[in-house]
Design an enzyme around this catalytic site. Sequence first.
Site, PDB file in Angstrom:
ATOM      1  N   TRP A  74     -35.290   2.379 -24.719  1.00  0.00           N
ATOM      2  CA  TRP A  74     -35.392   0.921 -24.817  1.00  0.00           C
ATOM      3  C   TRP A  74     -36.032   0.666 -26.170  1.00  0.00           C
ATOM      4  CZ3 TRP A  74     -39.149  -2.869 -25.460  1.00  0.00           C
ATOM      5  CH2 TRP A  74     -38.749  -4.186 -25.134  1.00  0.00           C
ATOM      6  N   ASN A  98     -41.811   8.534 -24.935  1.00  0.00           N
ATOM      7  CA  ASN A  98     -41.850   7.246 -24.219  1.00  0.00           C
ATOM      8  C   ASN A  98     -43.184   6.597 -24.550  1.00  0.00           C
ATOM      9  OD1 ASN A  98     -41.868   5.111 -22.394  1.00  0.00           O
ATOM     10  ND2 ASN A  98     -42.566   6.397 -20.701  1.00  0.00           N
ATOM     11  N   GLY A  99     -43.139   5.438 -25.214  1.00  0.00           N
ATOM     12  CA  GLY A  99     -44.377   4.740 -25.561  1.00  0.00           C
ATOM     13  C   GLY A  99     -44.271   4.112 -26.942  1.00  0.00           C
ATOM     14  N   LYS A 479     -34.728 -14.918 -11.900  1.00  0.00           N
ATOM     15  CA  LYS A 479     -33.637 -14.033 -11.447  1.00  0.00           C
ATOM     16  C   LYS A 479     -32.324 -14.436 -12.115  1.00  0.00           C
ATOM     17  CE  LYS A 479     -35.216 -11.162 -10.030  1.00  0.00           C
ATOM     18  NZ  LYS A 479     -36.641 -11.127  -9.887  1.00  0.00           N
ATOM     19  N   GLU A 482     -32.375 -13.635 -15.812  1.00  0.00           N
ATOM     20  CA  GLU A 482     -32.451 -12.200 -16.055  1.00  0.00           C
ATOM     21  C   GLU A 482     -31.109 -11.497 -15.866  1.00  0.00           C
ATOM     22  OE1 GLU A 482     -35.204 -10.483 -13.289  1.00  0.00           O
ATOM     23  OE2 GLU A 482     -35.621  -8.759 -14.555  1.00  0.00           O
ATOM     24  N   HIS A 498     -42.030 -36.366 -16.791  1.00  0.00           N
ATOM     25  CA  HIS A 498     -42.888 -36.431 -17.980  1.00  0.00           C
ATOM     26  C   HIS A 498     -42.199 -35.867 -19.215  1.00  0.00           C
ATOM     27  CE1 HIS A 498     -46.218 -37.931 -15.638  1.00  0.00           C
ATOM     28  NE2 HIS A 498     -45.913 -37.026 -14.717  1.00  0.00           N
ATOM     29  N   LYS A 597     -36.939  -1.669 -16.715  1.00  0.00           N
ATOM     30  CA  LYS A 597     -37.677  -1.981 -15.500  1.00  0.00           C
ATOM     31  C   LYS A 597     -39.179  -1.820 -15.684  1.00  0.00           C
ATOM     32  CE  LYS A 597     -37.554  -1.764 -10.619  1.00  0.00           C
ATOM     33  NZ  LYS A 597     -37.378  -3.217 -10.480  1.00  0.00           N
TER      34      LYS A 597
HETATM   35  O1  M6R Z   1     -43.703  -3.202 -12.553  1.00  0.00           O
HETATM   36  P1  M6R Z   1     -44.277  -4.589 -12.621  1.00  0.00           P
HETATM   37  O2  M6R Z   1     -44.276  -5.293 -11.299  1.00  0.00           O
HETATM   38  O3  M6R Z   1     -45.647  -4.604 -13.241  1.00  0.00           O
HETATM   39  O4  M6R Z   1     -43.327  -5.380 -13.594  1.00  0.00           O
HETATM   40  C1  M6R Z   1     -43.630  -6.685 -13.977  1.00  0.00           C
HETATM   41  C2  M6R Z   1     -42.436  -7.365 -14.588  1.00  0.00           C
HETATM   42  O5  M6R Z   1     -42.004  -6.668 -15.724  1.00  0.00           O
HETATM   43  C3  M6R Z   1     -41.257  -7.459 -13.602  1.00  0.00           C
HETATM   44  O6  M6R Z   1     -41.624  -8.136 -12.438  1.00  0.00           O
HETATM   45  C4  M6R Z   1     -40.086  -8.191 -14.259  1.00  0.00           C
HETATM   46  O7  M6R Z   1     -40.403  -9.525 -14.477  1.00  0.00           O
HETATM   47  C5  M6R Z   1     -38.845  -8.031 -13.385  1.00  0.00           C
HETATM   48  N1  M6R Z   1     -37.795  -7.420 -14.140  1.00  0.00           N
HETATM   49  C6  M6R Z   1     -38.293  -9.304 -12.892  1.00  0.00           C
HETATM   50  O8  M6R Z   1     -37.193  -9.073 -12.071  1.00  0.00           O
END
Ligand code: M6R
Length: 602
Positions: A74, A98-99, A479, A482, A498, A597
């Site tokens: 990513w 990763n990081g 949702k 996204e 407003h 994710k």
């Molecule tokens: O793993 P987490 O619950 O900390 O992730 C937080 C957000 O990145 C996560 O909820 C994100 O908004 C989702 N992709 C929404 O569907």
Amino acid sequence: MCGIVGYIGKDKNTLRNLINSLKILEYRGYDSAGIAYVKNKTVKIIKEKGKIEALEKKINFNEDVTIGMGHTRWATHGEPSIVNSHPHKVGKITLVHNGIIENYEELKKLLKEFGYKFKSDTDTEVVCALIDKLYNEKKDLKKVLSKLVNLIKGSYAFSIISDDEPDTIYAIRKDSPLILALSNNGYYIASDVPAILNHTNKYILIDNDEIIELKKDNYFIYNSRLEPIQKKVSIFEGSINSSIKDGYSHFMLKEIHEEDKVIKDTMFPYIENGISSLIDKMPDLKKYENIDIVACGSAYHAGLIGKTLIEDYAKIPVNVEIASEYRYKTLFSNSKNLVILVSQSGETADTLSSLRIAKENNIDTLAIVNVVGSSIAREAKEVLYIKAGYEIAVATTKAYLAQIAMFSLIALNLGYINNLINDNQIEDIFNQIYKLPKLIKEVLNEDYSKIAKKIYKEKDIFFIGRKIDYPIAMEGSLKLKEIAYIHSEAYAAGELKHGTISLIQKNTPIIAIATDKNVFSKTISNIKEVKARGAYIIYLTTSNLNNELNFADTKIIVPQISPLLQTILAIIPLQLIAFETAKLKGCDIDKPRNLAKSVTVE
Ligand code: M6R
């Protein structure tokens, strides 16, 4: 973000195994991918832009290989491209990461002075060069890795192969997850457990600054002083089923259809022996006089629901903060303050940092987490696990549902111990919790595709709701953005006039949520206001409130249940509308563009 995997052992199918593991890790990032492996004592690298399938086409799986590592990216530094994808190789060092390395620019400048030249825009290539330089000086890679922690700032899980030791994989981590898995055929390292479940369920959680050395038939773990350490081997109890679609077209759809089971698994253990379960299985929260809930994205929306429930049922003031804001705000620590961190992955960088900052300020912390053994779960003072099982689709559904279920339980617990809810009321709510899975199934069985057909060509959609329906609107809107790439905004229903109401024109879709009877008539007035301006009204309400509303263009009726549990039923149609809409648009539902994710970077 990004997923890494590595293997060394006797299995000659390493290339196929690496690709299979990368496919499981692909939810962590999927704009490019690559592998490195050793053949005839030489390190070979194959990389490709795009999804793992694109990389797969470039690999000759007939090659017998017993050591290799892979990466799915990513992008953080530099666009998705072959040159920016991992593995990177500088001198004798090949590495996947990763990081994020925060001080890479100054390191890059320094390394250039020593003659290093860089092909990519990445921070990773800089670390690769740094390790190569230090290795050329010390000729001992383990020692170099133990020093690295003082030289680089940021988060990392690295897997490394050196040209001089083609029979060894080294790995090290700080603030990015890493596990070591032990199979009968050899050893794996990976960013998370599902990646190795096809081979073994035995794994070791690697902690910050620990160094792994993997040989074909042995493994060693060292602390940062290079002293060998022994670590507990954990057994993963779940099943690999979480990582297969099980007949569903998409992970997201499968995960939504698991929501009845998720509620059973998450909620029932807290009520199975009556009130004693609810009290005994939760940490003692009685002393807290105010609560901060800190999270990102959907978990933040779950926190907003938690706020309303805790304030309504337990009369404790709750403040909800986005983690990336909380970590930089002025904190007022006091011993009666509790910070609740909510995270499905347990690895979200901003939420993890917020947790650490709260701890530094001597504030008690409670984590609501799905992934067992994740950083947030391990570092919080107390942890409550939601039992959503592994969630693969990038858009969270079942884990979000479990988060709001956990907040219902917390509100109930706090209301009871603060004498605001009596035994009869508790018993009534417990009975309703037992009915939830059946009601969820009813909601799941409805057809939402007609609504999707109505909205999938739209450019702008508004979600509105008041009080607890407002965070539901926010989650429904997220949702849709996204996975279906439709711009949408969620508004507190009373706030539209407003300013935003100027955007409402003939046929602008409004998804109005009205499940809270205390503010029902107010929301209805707001719906009428937008209807009067030509909006197309999709109206979501509960069976008891569905009265004379004949001005709605489309209605979604969910069964009525206690207000403590109502949001659990209300969000499901919005998840399915987003899914159906994305499907009609032909979107990549499980892996939406630009996302990952697990957001392990700031
Ligand atoms: O793993 P987490 O619950 O900390 O992730 C937080 C957000 O990145 C996560 O909820 C994100 O908004 C989702 N992709 C929404 O569907």
